[in-house]
Design a protein around this motif. Structure first.
Motif, short mmCIF file in Angstrom:
data_model
loop_
_atom_site.label_atom_id
_atom_site.label_comp_id
_atom_site.label_asym_id
_atom_site.label_seq_id
_atom_site.Cartn_x
_atom_site.Cartn_y
_atom_site.Cartn_z
N SER A 19 0.83 -1.19 0.00
CA SER A 19 0.00 0.00 0.00
C SER A 19 0.87 1.25 0.00
O SER A 19 2.10 1.18 -0.04
CB SER A 19 -0.93 -0.01 1.21
OG SER A 19 -0.18 0.13 2.41
N HIS A 20 0.24 2.41 0.04
CA HIS A 20 0.97 3.67 0.05
C HIS A 20 1.87 3.78 1.27
O HIS A 20 2.94 4.42 1.21
CB HIS A 20 -0.03 4.83 0.02
CG HIS A 20 0.62 6.18 0.10
ND1 HIS A 20 1.30 6.74 -0.97
CD2 HIS A 20 0.71 7.09 1.12
CE1 HIS A 20 1.77 7.92 -0.62
NE2 HIS A 20 1.42 8.16 0.64
N LEU A 53 -5.01 -2.73 2.54
CA LEU A 53 -5.52 -1.36 2.59
C LEU A 53 -6.83 -1.35 3.37
O LEU A 53 -7.63 -2.28 3.31
CB LEU A 53 -5.72 -0.81 1.18
CG LEU A 53 -6.53 -1.63 0.17
CD1 LEU A 53 -7.99 -1.24 0.17
CD2 LEU A 53 -5.94 -1.48 -1.22
N GLU A 91 -4.84 8.01 -1.65
CA GLU A 91 -3.44 7.73 -1.96
C GLU A 91 -3.21 6.29 -2.43
O GLU A 91 -2.15 5.98 -2.97
CB GLU A 91 -2.58 8.01 -0.72
CG GLU A 91 -2.62 9.46 -0.27
CD GLU A 91 -1.90 9.66 1.05
OE1 GLU A 91 -1.65 8.65 1.73
OE2 GLU A 91 -1.60 10.82 1.39
N GLU A 92 -4.18 5.41 -2.19
CA GLU A 92 -4.03 4.02 -2.58
C GLU A 92 -4.44 3.77 -4.02
O GLU A 92 -4.26 2.65 -4.53
CB GLU A 92 -4.89 3.11 -1.65
CG GLU A 92 -4.68 3.32 -0.18
CD GLU A 92 -3.32 2.83 0.29
OE1 GLU A 92 -2.62 2.16 -0.51
OE2 GLU A 92 -2.92 3.13 1.43
N SER A 124 -1.41 2.80 -6.79
CA SER A 124 -0.79 1.48 -6.58
C SER A 124 -1.79 0.36 -6.80
O SER A 124 -1.43 -0.70 -7.35
CB SER A 124 -0.21 1.40 -5.17
OG SER A 124 -1.23 1.60 -4.20
N LEU A 125 -3.05 0.57 -6.41
CA LEU A 125 -4.06 -0.46 -6.61
C LEU A 125 -4.39 -0.65 -8.08
O LEU A 125 -4.56 -1.77 -8.56
CB LEU A 125 -5.32 -0.09 -5.80
CG LEU A 125 -6.43 -1.14 -5.76
CD1 LEU A 125 -5.91 -2.44 -5.17
CD2 LEU A 125 -7.60 -0.63 -4.92
#
Length: 533
Positions: free
Chosen positions: A358-359, A365, A437-438, A441-442
């Motif tokens: 995750s971030h 998350l 913020e995730e 990346s997700l």
């Protein structure tokens, strides 16, 4: 009968076996041989009691042994009772006891424990029996209630029987009100003290059932026990007793037996707080608490806790049966020992987090599924949401993943967004309140796994709000125009001229009644008027 050395009966069933066989009463003992083989003989010295009773398949002969075991043979005809009675009298000098069943249909009676069987009697006659050896657990379902859960519904059906046509007892609940006199275990207390001390009848019944279950499950030795393990789903603390073929979950309220073949998935996951470790167990068929089903069990361990334990296994079994997958002694973190033993006894692979981060560098998350907060773990071949409701989403069943609320709003960027999984089967899983913020990346993780991704911009929603604001302004403009038109209306101007005499309002008119009620000096003017008169 005295000239014969044995007597045979055909088409006799041995207990719950689906095939029948030949039953023989002879000088050297009682024997049975089925059509599929598996014959056996009971020696005369081991025979203690014989009972004749009506059963589902004709009549039944129950043979009680000296070690408190009871064997049941079904399929006798009503005319066979005389031949059986004479044979037992001739060969073993034993009488045949005939029992009559209660046919009143009452649901109020007394229970009696005979060996591993529970008998429910009405008017001193048995109404039905429950084989506690086949029970998988017991729990206190409610106040004055005890529920007994029986053979797992996921077990295979008998040979030649369609599983969809099998009817089996799932559970039965007993209502046991009132109290009973407590009995001292040492039998040294006075009778008066024993009469004064009373305990709940349901608690005594529950303890008796659990003791019978434990006795019936002592055929295999306990390999290891983990005490007071915190379970998040279903909530509670349980002692986990590991046997060779099954495990037992023993809690204050519920008691379960889980066969290792029913465990299909194992997960070992580190929580984002990096303090706790979650051990997830997938079951098929699921565990049941009343009408609630739990396909996943979620156990939580403290990462720093360690355990020092010895397995109750000799070196031969460790080498031959488990092929050195287990050790005799363990001194390591608790979650490592538990996962290692489960992997060896169940033969299932333990899934751990993959490459996703995750971030904040965590393996999961934080998000919400409906009203439940939890953690979503993107694994190598699936998604897993825990703890409640535990949801398993394989990659190969995902049709498309839709992101919503990810655009820029008028007041700035949105802090959270939503994600919905559209499955190929037609069902949907939605997760909300995911940190903004995730998102990057997700999304990259999903594209790496070749999963279709769609992202909906929020600009449409912003435009909708703007349109609503425009409508409000139009309404205000319409109201102002209506006011202007009302002022310019000549009819309204005439009404204002008619109301102008109000400026010459006289306080001594009939309308002065209001002043009499609220004015403190209301009597002054009246007195003045009387003096002038």
């Amino acid at each position: 009968m005295s000239d014969r050395k044995h007597i045979d009966f055909n088409s006799i069933h041995n207990g719950m076996k689906s095939h029948s066989g030949r039953f023989r009463i002879a000088n050297n003992g009682i024997g049975w041989k089925g059509t599929a083989g598996d014959p056996f003989v009971l020696a005369p010295d081991n025979l203690r009691k014989f009972v004749w009773i009506r059963a589902a398949r004709g009549y039944q002969l129950r043979v009680s042994l000296k070690d408190n075991q009871t064997l049941k043979f079904d399929g006798f005809r009503s005319d066979d009772i005389d031949a059986v009675k004479d044979a037992l009298k001739t060969f073993y000098k034993k009488d045949l006891e005939v029992k009559e069943l209660s046919v009143k249909g009452w649901n109020w009676g007394k229970t009696d424990f005979q060996g591993s069987n529970l008998t429910f009697n009405v008017s001193n006659k048995p109404l039905f029996e429950l084989p506690l050896a086949q029970a998988i657990g017991a729990n206190k379902a409610g106040k004055n209630e005890v529920s007994i859960n029986f053979v797992d519904p996921g077990q295979p059906a008998p040979d030649g029987v369609n599983p969809k046509e099998v009817d089996e007892l799932m559970d039965v609940t007993f209502y046991i009100p009132g109290t009973v006199a407590a009995k001292d275990s040492n039998n040294n207390s006075d009778e008066e003290d024993a009469d004064d001390e009373e305990v709940n009848a349901d608690a005594v019944f529950y303890d008796n059932v659990k003791s019978k279950l434990e006795f019936s499950q002592m055929t295999t030795e306990n390999i290891v026990q983990f005490q007071e393990v915190l379970c998040l789903t279903p909530r509670g603390r349980y002692n986990i007793d590991m046997y060779q073929d099954f495990l037992r979950l023993r809690g204050k309220t519920y008691d379960y037996k889980i066969v290792y073949s029913n465990i299909i998935k194992l997960f070992l996951l580190l929580k984002p707080d990096e303090v706790h470790v979650l051990f997830v167990m997938g079951l098929d068929p699921p565990l049941r608490q009343g009408q609630t089903k739990y396909p996943f069990l979620v156990f939580q361990f403290v990462r720093e806790d360690e355990i020092d334990v010895d397995l109750n296994l000799d070196d031969t079994k460790l080498d031959e049966k488990y092929e050195n997958k287990l050790q005799k002694h363990y001194e390591a973190p608790t979650y490592e020992v538990v996962s290692t033993i489960f992997r060896a006894l169940t033969g299932r692979k333990v899934t751990v987090p993959g490459t996703y981060r995750s971030h904040h560098g965590a393996h999961a998350l934080k998000c919400s599924m409906k009203a439940n907060e939890g953690y979503l773990y993107p694994l190598e071949k699936s998604f897993l949401f825990i703890p409640k409701p535990t949801t398993f989403i394989p990659f190969n069943e995902i049709g498309v993943v839709n992101f919503t609320r990810v655009g820029t709003q008028t007041g700035g960027s949105s802090r959270t967004f939503d994600m919905k999984f559209h499955m190929k089967s037609g069902s949907d899983y939605q997760f909300s309140s995911i940190n903004r913020e995730e998102y990057s990346s997700l999304e990259d993780f999903l594209r790496q796994k070749n999963i279709k991704v769609k992202s909906e911009n929020v600009q449409e929603t912003v435009m909708t709000y703007t349109e609503l604001d425009d409508d409000d302004e139009d309404d205000e403009d319409m109201n102002e125009s209506r006011k202007k038109r009302s002022k310019m209306d000549p009819d309204m101007m005439g009404d204002e001229d008619e109301e102008s005499p109000d400026e010459d309002f006289a306080p001594n008119d009939s309308a002065s009644d209001v002043a009499e009620e609220y004015d403190s000096d209301v009597q002054g003017p009246s007195d003045g008027d009387s003096d002038e008169e």
